[in-house]
Design a protein around this motif. Structure first.
Motif, mmCIF file in Angstrom:
data_model
loop_
_atom_site.group_PDB
_atom_site.id
_atom_site.type_symbol
_atom_site.label_atom_id
_atom_site.label_comp_id
_atom_site.label_asym_id
_atom_site.label_seq_id
_atom_site.Cartn_x
_atom_site.Cartn_y
_atom_site.Cartn_z
ATOM 1 N N ILE A 153 66.448 5.515 36.674
ATOM 2 C CA ILE A 153 67.169 6.255 35.634
ATOM 3 C C ILE A 153 67.752 7.551 36.188
ATOM 4 C CG2 ILE A 153 66.902 7.463 33.424
ATOM 5 C CD1 ILE A 153 64.680 5.341 32.792
ATOM 6 N N VAL A 154 66.976 8.275 36.998
ATOM 7 C CA VAL A 154 67.464 9.547 37.554
ATOM 8 C C VAL A 154 68.680 9.318 38.442
ATOM 9 C CG1 VAL A 154 66.934 11.397 39.192
ATOM 10 C CG2 VAL A 154 65.299 10.833 37.405
ATOM 11 N N VAL A 155 68.583 8.350 39.367
ATOM 12 C CA VAL A 155 69.700 8.096 40.283
ATOM 13 C C VAL A 155 70.949 7.695 39.508
ATOM 14 C CG1 VAL A 155 70.544 6.585 42.124
ATOM 15 C CG2 VAL A 155 68.221 7.493 42.224
ATOM 16 N N CYS A 265 61.746 2.460 28.547
ATOM 17 C CA CYS A 265 61.840 3.381 27.405
ATOM 18 C C CYS A 265 60.996 4.631 27.644
ATOM 19 C CB CYS A 265 61.404 2.677 26.123
ATOM 20 S SG CYS A 265 62.554 1.418 25.543
ATOM 21 N N LEU A 266 59.778 4.426 28.130
ATOM 22 C CA LEU A 266 58.924 5.574 28.456
ATOM 23 C C LEU A 266 59.546 6.389 29.585
ATOM 24 C CD1 LEU A 266 55.411 3.854 28.335
ATOM 25 C CD2 LEU A 266 56.245 5.608 26.759
ATOM 26 N N GLY A 267 60.133 5.675 30.559
ATOM 27 C CA GLY A 267 60.793 6.364 31.661
ATOM 28 C C GLY A 267 61.972 7.197 31.194
ATOM 29 N N LEU A 268 62.700 6.699 30.187
ATOM 30 C CA LEU A 268 63.808 7.465 29.626
ATOM 31 C C LEU A 268 63.315 8.782 29.042
ATOM 32 C CD1 LEU A 268 66.009 4.753 27.868
ATOM 33 C CD2 LEU A 268 66.768 6.364 29.623
ATOM 34 N N GLY A 269 62.192 8.701 28.307
ATOM 35 C CA GLY A 269 61.629 9.926 27.724
ATOM 36 C C GLY A 269 61.171 10.901 28.787
ATOM 37 N N ALA A 272 64.172 12.304 30.692
ATOM 38 C CA ALA A 272 64.905 13.299 29.889
ATOM 39 C C ALA A 272 64.225 14.661 29.965
ATOM 40 C CB ALA A 272 65.006 12.825 28.441
ATOM 41 N N ILE A 273 62.892 14.649 29.879
ATOM 42 C CA ILE A 273 62.142 15.914 29.955
ATOM 43 C C ILE A 273 62.302 16.546 31.336
ATOM 44 C CG2 ILE A 273 59.831 16.938 29.881
ATOM 45 C CD1 ILE A 273 59.074 14.690 27.890
ATOM 46 N N MET A 274 62.148 15.719 32.389
ATOM 47 C CA MET A 274 62.220 16.255 33.753
ATOM 48 C C MET A 274 63.622 16.734 34.097
ATOM 49 S SD MET A 274 59.808 13.511 35.737
ATOM 50 C CE MET A 274 58.984 14.454 36.984
#
Length: 346
Positions: A153-155, A265-269, A272-274
């Protein structure tokens, strides 16, 4: 699984990755060969296609990328290291802030047990956190899914942000090396030796991510001294990106589709925070450090070392600055995570 059957699965995964990477490249998307291979193999894992990742070749892929990244180091890099000290110190503060927020997120929102939440939330290297976490009693599959989804997700988000929102042209592929035919034979021999020495030296010295960091350091040394001037051949770098994207995408194999979607989905959350923390630090500090906002975002983004360095390379950022921050991030987390966890348990 029979060896021949697994080889067929690997070839199929690489075939999918190559076709998808080619289409991404035609569309002039950022990091087309890596992201294309990554996304198509995530989809293939979700729909249970017969694929497998060439994980045994990851060290070779890391060596190629390490030599390439090291080729971006110039003689004036040594004069800049002192200027980066404050930025590297704030990187440690960023890690603490991220851990304080993300570990409780995985504990309460994901309902992970304490060891799993801790090592899933620590922004270190995937393999390092999985190995240490398993030794501490954590669920290694959950850690793999958490870190893989974060990196993917980050990349993707950072690359698309710079292309779509910032309007930075990432269609120029010339920074990813020069064609094989244009590199002198003696440079090719030196680059091969650099990769071998870097890999063996990294393992001997027990460096973090040795197959990547060792070649980066040796390549940086020979390029900064003017012994060699060329990076690895462009064709080899494209192949390495396809392999890396395929390996990352295939990490989702064996998980239930529901588990994969839940992890994403958890990774998205968590991402987003990071990333909110990343942009906050970057906006607050870029004038103090006399670095561009984009460069600080790349340096502080919680993606993988190889992946974020490739994004930096794609947008002509300072590779040495970005890579050094990710090396500090991985090293600090590896060194302190087990110690802090024991204190946390007490």
């Amino acid at each position: 699984m029979q060896p021949n059957h697994r080889i067929k699965k690997i070839i199929f995964a690489l075939f999918l990755g190559t076709i998808s990477g080619y289409l991404f490249n035609l569309a002039t998307l950022p990091l087309p060969w890596m992201l294309g291979a990554m996304f198509i193999n995530i989809i293939a894992a979700l729909i249970r296609l017969p694929i497998a990742g060439p994980t045994k070749l990851r060290p070779l892929v890391a060596v190629i990328i390490g030599v390439m990244l090291g080729s971006s180091f110039t003689p004036d890099i040594y004069n800049q290291l002192g200027l980066w000290a404050s930025s590297l110190i704030f990187m440690v503060l960023y890690l603490l802030a991220a851990a304080i927020v993300i570990v409780p997120y995985y504990r309460r929102v994901a309902s992970f047990d304490l060891p799993t939440a801790y090592f899933a939330g620590m922004p270190g290297g995937l393999m390092e956190m999985m190995i240490i976490g398993k030794e501490m009693g954590a669920d290694d599959r959950s850690i793999i899914l958490a870190h893989t989804s974060r990196i993917v997700i980050v990349v993707a988000l950072v690359a698309v942000w710079f292309r779509v929102v910032q309007g930075i042209d990432l269609s120029d592929r010339s920074q990813f090396g020069v064609p094989f035919s244009q590199i002198p034979a003696n440079d090719l021999i030196i680059l091969t030796i650099v990769g071998i020495v870097g890999y063996l030296g990294g393992r001997l010295l027990r460096l973090p991510a040795p197959m990547l960091l060792g070649p980066i350091l040796v390549s940086a040394a020979v390029h900064s001294m003017g012994i060699v001037h060329n990076p690895p051949p462009q064709e080899l770098i494209i192949i390495a990106q396809i392999f890396l994207g395929t390996i990352v995408g295939c990490r989702f194999i064996g998980s239930e589709p529901k588990a994969i979607l839940r992890a994403i989905c958890l990774g998205l959350g968590a991402t987003a925070i990071m990333l909110a923390l990343t942009f906050g630090f970057a906006m607050a500090l870029h004038e103090m450090f006399e670095q561009s906002l984009e460069q600080l975002v790349l340096a502080y983004s919680p993606g993988g070392l190889a992946e974020m360095s490739l994004v930096a390379l794609a947008m002509n950022a300072d590779i040495a600055y970005v890579a050094s921050h990710h090396l500090v991030r991985i090293s600090v987390v590896m060194a302190l995570a087990p110690i802090l966890f024991r204190l946390f348990l007490k």
